[in-house]
Design an enzyme around this catalytic site. Structure first.
Site, PDB file in Angstrom:
ATOM      1  NE  ARG A 174      -1.849   1.109   3.978  1.00  0.00           N
ATOM      2  CZ  ARG A 174      -1.376   2.078   4.769  1.00  0.00           C
ATOM      3  NH1 ARG A 174      -0.193   1.945   5.357  1.00  0.00           N
ATOM      4  NH2 ARG A 174      -2.062   3.174   4.985  1.00  0.00           N
ATOM      5  NE  ARG A 178       1.232  10.219   7.726  1.00  0.00           N
ATOM      6  CZ  ARG A 178       2.305  10.355   8.501  1.00  0.00           C
ATOM      7  NH1 ARG A 178       2.738  11.556   8.813  1.00  0.00           N
ATOM      8  NH2 ARG A 178       2.943   9.296   8.949  1.00  0.00           N
ATOM      9  NE  ARG A 251      20.490  -3.590  -2.878  1.00  0.00           N
ATOM     10  CZ  ARG A 251      21.344  -3.200  -3.820  1.00  0.00           C
ATOM     11  NH1 ARG A 251      22.163  -4.080  -4.380  1.00  0.00           N
ATOM     12  NH2 ARG A 251      21.426  -1.943  -4.184  1.00  0.00           N
ATOM     13  NE  ARG A 282      19.056   7.318   4.566  1.00  0.00           N
ATOM     14  CZ  ARG A 282      18.403   6.884   5.636  1.00  0.00           C
ATOM     15  NH1 ARG A 282      17.272   7.469   6.000  1.00  0.00           N
ATOM     16  NH2 ARG A 282      18.858   5.872   6.358  1.00  0.00           N
ATOM     17  CD  GLU A 302      21.652   5.301   3.942  1.00  0.00           C
ATOM     18  OE1 GLU A 302      20.655   4.626   3.631  1.00  0.00           O
ATOM     19  OE2 GLU A 302      21.757   5.913   5.028  1.00  0.00           O
ATOM     20  CE1 TYR A 350      15.359  -1.806   8.259  1.00  0.00           C
ATOM     21  CE2 TYR A 350      13.074  -1.682   8.985  1.00  0.00           C
ATOM     22  CZ  TYR A 350      14.290  -1.070   8.726  1.00  0.00           C
ATOM     23  OH  TYR A 350      14.430   0.280   8.956  1.00  0.00           O
ATOM     24  CG  ASP A 352      11.468   0.261  12.649  1.00  0.00           C
ATOM     25  OD1 ASP A 352      12.362   0.476  11.805  1.00  0.00           O
ATOM     26  OD2 ASP A 352      10.252   0.393  12.408  1.00  0.00           O
TER      27      ASP A 352
END
Length: 369
Positions: A174, A178, A251, A282, A302, A350, A352
């Protein structure tokens, strides 16, 4: 042979540090070994002229888990940093995540209804694609041409090192829109950066615990494994088992850090470069994480990179082949009585920072019954 420690913890990153701290609180003796020359894993900060430089990429702590937020605030206070990255495409700037500021910059629309109508108009061009065959088709059906070509396509192809037409559709399930003028990237209740940098958090967690740096567990396995009753391994699970079923894929990233003799380079902590022809994804300007007013600044470009021996594994490639391969390693791990696996590399996931802490605390509850 007399065992000296209850736990030998391989890796001084966030998962290992939380586990070591909780074990130490229970009166259990731990030894932490780390192959790098510093603690903290990928959240380690290097100080350059008073600026805490996120050595392994931007790390912004954010969570909806009140218990985890209270847990980290025991050790260090957090500032009010709010992640509001900007995207640069062909010299034009767009706010992220996709919000009313983004839609105004793209199309000049000023109300949520106007923005929704424009997105729907863009999607109609691809309404004939009923079953997207790849990431590009999936994204076009979700957001239309403008957002995809300017803000998704180039960035994604750089990140994955692959044409978007060759990437599976499920990578983008998805696209969050916002319809407010709010540039806060995360929806989480709690967000910030540790005042004084992430090193303070890790140092507090490991206070009073023996740590050996520059120590590669796998190279010294025969000597080290006999020191403790149990091993917590937070390195690559396939490497632990000598790649007996084959290599899991990742990666990697490459960082190019520069100190500049000016007070401010880009006016924001993170600016993404979304066109494919710019090789980095970035630029991070580290002083903005802590509202620094130093006379100089430090930036990091990066670059996404392929993974190979000697490079750091950052992002697991969770395709069918790797998921199946990891399951084989996980079964092997479950049959290994004196070793437990944790962290993003040990679990091939992965995660957080808040997820990492929550997972470490859950493991502690299981272990310290």
């Amino acid at each position: 042979m007399m065992l000296k420690y209850d736990y030998l913890i391989v890796g001084a990153g966030l998962f290992g540090a939380v586990f070591a701290h909780e074990a130490n609180k229970k009166g259990l003796k731990c030894l932490v070994v780390e192959r790098r020359n510093h603690i903290g894993g990928n959240i380690y900060c290097e100080s350059i002229d008073g600026i805490n430089v996120h050595k392994y990429g931007a790390h912004i702590f954010h969570t909806d888990n009140h218990a985890v937020w209270e847990y980290v605030n025991q050790f260090v206070k957090f500032n009010r940093f709010t992640n509001a990255p900007i995207a640069n495409f062909e010299g034009k700037l767009y706010n992220l995540p996709f919000n009313m500021n983004t839609f105004y910059a793209l199309w000049g629309v000023k109300t949520p209804d106007e923005a929704k109508a424009k997105i729907e108009e863009q999607r109609q061009e691809f309404i004939h694609i009923t079953t997207p065959a790849n990431l590009e088709e999936q994204a076009l059906t979700l957001c239309g041409r403008d957002i995809y070509t300017r803000l998704i396509k180039g960035y994604t192809e750089k990140q994955w090192g692959c044409d978007a037409k060759k990437l599976p559709a499920f990578i983008i399930k998805r696209i969050p829109f916002r319809f407010t003028f709010d540039n806060n990237y995360f929806n989480d209740t709690y967000q910030g950066i540790p005042i004084g940098g992430y090193n303070k958090l890790i140092e507090s967690l490991l206070d009073g615990i023996e740590v050996r740096l520059n120590t590669d567990y796998l190279t010294n396995r025969d000597q080290l494994k006999h020191l403790a009753h149990k091993v917590l391994f937070t390195g690559c699970i396939d490497q632990y088992f000598d790649y007996c079923y084959g290599h899991l894929e990742y990666r990697s990233l490459r960082f190019e850090t520069t100190q500049l003799n000016l007070p401010d380079f880009q006016g924001n902590a993170v600016v993404n470069y979304t066109e494919f022809d710019i090789p980095y994804t970035r630029i991070i300007e580290h002083k903005h994480f802590e509202f620094g007013n130093q006379p100089t600044t430090v930036i990091t470009r990066e670059y996404p990179d392929s993974f190979a021996p000697g490079k750091e594994p950052y992002y697991p490639i969770n395709n069918k082949r790797n998921t199946s391969l990891y399951e084989r390693y996980r079964k092997l791990a479950n049959e290994t009585d004196d070793v437990i696996f944790g962290g993003r590399l040990g679990l091939y996931t992965y995660a957080d920072m808040d997820d990492t802490i929550e997972a470490a605390l859950k493991l502690c509850k299981q272990e310290f019954i």
